[in-house]
Write a protein that holds these residues in place. Structure first.
Motif, PDB file in Angstrom:
ATOM      1  N   PRO A   1     -24.445  39.486 -26.866  1.00 10.58           N
ATOM      2  CA  PRO A   1     -23.162  38.881 -27.219  1.00 10.58           C
ATOM      3  C   PRO A   1     -22.221  39.846 -27.942  1.00 10.58           C
ATOM      4  O   PRO A   1     -21.016  39.642 -27.948  1.00 10.58           O
ATOM      5  N   PHE A   2     -22.749  40.910 -28.540  1.00  5.79           N
ATOM      6  CA  PHE A   2     -21.891  41.873 -29.234  1.00  5.79           C
ATOM      7  C   PHE A   2     -20.946  42.583 -28.262  1.00  5.79           C
ATOM      8  O   PHE A   2     -19.836  42.947 -28.635  1.00  5.79           O
ATOM      9  N   ILE A   3     -21.388  42.796 -27.028  1.00  8.96           N
ATOM     10  CA  ILE A   3     -20.522  43.435 -26.030  1.00  8.96           C
ATOM     11  C   ILE A   3     -19.297  42.569 -25.802  1.00  8.96           C
ATOM     12  O   ILE A   3     -18.168  43.066 -25.760  1.00  8.96           O
ATOM     13  N   HIS A   4     -19.495  41.274 -25.715  1.00  9.05           N
ATOM     14  CA  HIS A   4     -18.403  40.332 -25.477  1.00  9.05           C
ATOM     15  C   HIS A   4     -17.525  40.169 -26.722  1.00  9.05           C
ATOM     16  O   HIS A   4     -16.308  40.318 -26.655  1.00  9.05           O
TER      17      HIS A   4
ATOM     18  N   SER B   1     -21.933  30.248 -24.986  1.00  7.07           N
ATOM     19  CA  SER B   1     -21.114  30.353 -23.781  1.00  7.07           C
ATOM     20  C   SER B   1     -21.816  31.259 -22.766  1.00  7.07           C
ATOM     21  O   SER B   1     -22.777  31.933 -23.077  1.00  7.07           O
ATOM     22  N   LYS B   2     -21.281  31.295 -21.567  1.00  4.08           N
ATOM     23  CA  LYS B   2     -21.850  32.125 -20.505  1.00  4.08           C
ATOM     24  C   LYS B   2     -21.533  33.581 -20.784  1.00  4.08           C
ATOM     25  O   LYS B   2     -20.393  33.990 -20.800  1.00  4.08           O
TER      26      LYS B   2
END
Length: 187
Positions: free
Chosen positions: A175-178, A14-15
């Protein structure tokens, strides 16, 4: 080393928000360093901070700082080998630590697959890692878990989880932040 496929890997499709990562140094009127902060600045202007170095009279004060040191080198055959060392202000707490675990998760790009690989250490302030990666971009998450017995409150325990994104390049789409909603913490 643990390897898994989960929603984190799927989220890389995903974005994801792009972050510029940079260290900012604050100095007093005499040019003496007061603090350094590692900022993640989103493409929307949001600023997040996990790593901080606090100085007293220009000397790093570990007891007030919270940051990691990241050492990694490429070995033969696309092997990345290294160590992440966590310096935490929690180390200055006088209450006894009954359990401490560091976990580092990396998104591993190998051939056409993305996997999450995990490395752990117990009762140490560092995690060693070694894995094969087809990419020189390293994206990960360092998680610290501490269980502390509170001496002032018998039969009481404090549990603390700290999560810090790891990126060796800027800009980053970590991606871990999201997935861990690190951007929603008060910073």
């Amino acid at each position: 080393m643990e390897i898994r496929k989960d929603s984190l890997v799927e989220s890389t499709k995903s974005k994801l928000i792009e972050y510029q990562k940079k260290w900012i140094r604050y100095v007093d009127d005499n040019g003496v360093i007061k603090s350094e902060l590692e900022l993640y600045i989103s493409e929307y202007g949001d600023t997040l901070c996990w790593n901080k170095k606090i100085y007293e009279n220009g000397i790093l004060d570990i007891a007030k700082s919270n940051f990691y040191e990241f050492e990694a080198k490429m070995a033969k055959d696309s092997i990345i080998k290294g160590r992440i060392t966590l310096h935490s202000e929690l180390d200055s707490i006088k209450d006894p630590i009954t359990e401490k675990e560091l976990t580092v998760d990396f998104v591993n790009f190998i051939l056409d697959k993305k996997e999450v690989i995990t490395f752990k250490s117990k009762n140490q302030n560092y995690v060693d890692f070694e894995f094969k990666n087809n990419n020189d971009t390293i994206v990960g998450l360092l998680t610290e878990f501490r269980q502390i017995d509170l001496t002032k409150s018998p039969d009481s325990t404090r549990m603390i989880w700290t999560k810090l994104p790891i990126d060796n390049q800027s800009p980053t789409h970590n991606p871990f932040i999201h997935v861990h909603e690190l951007n929603k913490n008060k910073r």
